[in-house]
Design a protein around this motif. Sequence first.
Motif, PDB file in Angstrom:
ATOM      1  N   PRO A   3      34.315  31.155  52.295  1.00 52.05           N
ATOM      2  CA  PRO A   3      33.968  29.743  51.691  1.00 52.05           C
ATOM      3  C   PRO A   3      35.072  29.683  50.477  1.00 52.05           C
ATOM      4  N   LEU A   4      35.252  28.179  50.303  1.00 52.66           N
ATOM      5  CA  LEU A   4      36.219  27.893  49.017  1.00 52.66           C
ATOM      6  C   LEU A   4      35.479  28.432  47.742  1.00 52.66           C
ATOM      7  N   ILE A   5      34.210  28.139  47.802  1.00 52.65           N
ATOM      8  CA  ILE A   5      33.364  28.669  46.373  1.00 52.65           C
ATOM      9  C   ILE A   5      32.226  29.418  47.005  1.00 52.65           C
ATOM     10  N   GLU A   6      32.013  30.595  46.415  1.00 56.81           N
ATOM     11  CA  GLU A   6      30.800  31.171  46.738  1.00 56.81           C
ATOM     12  C   GLU A   6      29.999  31.797  45.520  1.00 56.81           C
ATOM     13  N   VAL A   7      28.868  31.389  45.523  1.00 61.76           N
ATOM     14  CA  VAL A   7      27.914  32.042  44.161  1.00 61.76           C
ATOM     15  C   VAL A   7      26.943  32.781  44.861  1.00 61.76           C
ATOM     16  N   LYS A   8      26.693  33.988  44.302  1.00 58.79           N
ATOM     17  CA  LYS A   8      25.622  35.166  44.660  1.00 58.79           C
ATOM     18  C   LYS A   8      25.102  35.399  43.443  1.00 58.79           C
ATOM     19  N   ASP A   9      23.452  35.384  43.621  1.00 61.79           N
ATOM     20  CA  ASP A   9      22.652  35.785  42.369  1.00 61.79           C
ATOM     21  C   ASP A   9      23.060  35.537  41.184  1.00 61.79           C
ATOM     22  N   VAL A  61      30.701  34.706  41.017  1.00 64.35           N
ATOM     23  CA  VAL A  61      31.259  33.275  41.291  1.00 64.35           C
ATOM     24  C   VAL A  61      32.610  33.601  41.879  1.00 64.35           C
ATOM     25  N   ARG A  62      32.759  33.282  43.156  1.00 64.89           N
ATOM     26  CA  ARG A  62      34.283  33.510  43.798  1.00 64.89           C
ATOM     27  C   ARG A  62      34.656  32.219  44.030  1.00 64.89           C
ATOM     28  N   LEU A  63      36.036  31.629  43.473  1.00 69.18           N
ATOM     29  CA  LEU A  63      36.780  30.482  43.906  1.00 69.18           C
ATOM     30  C   LEU A  63      38.165  31.081  44.551  1.00 69.18           C
ATOM     31  N   GLU A  64      38.043  30.437  45.704  1.00 69.59           N
ATOM     32  CA  GLU A  64      39.078  30.971  46.670  1.00 69.59           C
ATOM     33  C   GLU A  64      39.285  32.476  46.781  1.00 69.59           C
ATOM     34  N   GLY A  65      38.123  33.462  46.978  1.00 75.22           N
ATOM     35  CA  GLY A  65      37.964  34.510  46.926  1.00 75.22           C
ATOM     36  C   GLY A  65      38.450  35.244  45.479  1.00 75.22           C
ATOM     37  N   THR A  66      38.704  34.583  44.458  1.00 73.95           N
ATOM     38  CA  THR A  66      38.971  35.230  43.189  1.00 73.95           C
ATOM     39  C   THR A  66      37.678  35.363  42.477  1.00 73.95           C
TER      40      THR A  66
END
Length: 247
Positions: A3-9, A61-66
């Motif tokens: 995903p371009l944006i990924e949010v976990k917990d 929080v990952r934005l473009e994998g970062t």
Amino acid sequence: MAPLIEVKDLHKAFGRNEVLKGIDLTVDAGEVLCIIGPSGCGKSTLLRCLTRLTEPTRGSVRLEGTEVTTADAKTLSELRERFVTVFQAFNLFPHLTVRRNITLPLREVLKVPAEEAERRAMDVLQQVGLQQKADAYPGQLSGGQQQRVAIARALAMQPRAILFDEPTSALDPELTGEVLKVMRQLAEAGMTMIVVTHEMGFAREVADCVAFMDAGKLVEIGPPDQVLVNPREERTRAFLARVLGRQ
């Protein structure tokens, strides 16, 4: 593809007040996610945590994998250039013309040459229908026009995604329509967007996915027709009944 944006917990507490309570969500490139919910439920805090304008308490929080939560200052600055936020307040410099409000961050932040910055500014002003206002000052514009300039400024950065924090909540209905029209056009052009909004009609028409938040939790997330028309959760139904006047 990730995903371009990924949010976990994702959690955020201000002292003893826990505002976000374990948020999980993903946004793919080209997707429009609208976040709805009552005032004070954590929508804007979530948006601000994505680029660490507000510091998360814990989570990922990952934005473009970062990974954002552990990014150093340089990396974080670069992420904010690619994931641009448009706020409820227009945040324009009142002493600068519309054109200068757009070219200034291009020149100072991205180090874009002057001629290229001017070209980009006029291109994005045309995109939002305000090229004729390039030499006007913010105080000479309506609220809707100022918000469209703020969107144009974000577009000029050539971002990977735009994060909108209730962009129409300070506007009257006519001016709201101007701004939502521009946002619809962006969605049609494939811009990735997360939109915190109270505009249910916009969410139903434009969003690929709608998330309903309440009391710091993600109560329900899914396609607009599911969440807004046939919600599964009682809390979602109660909120929509109040907002839309349903019986």
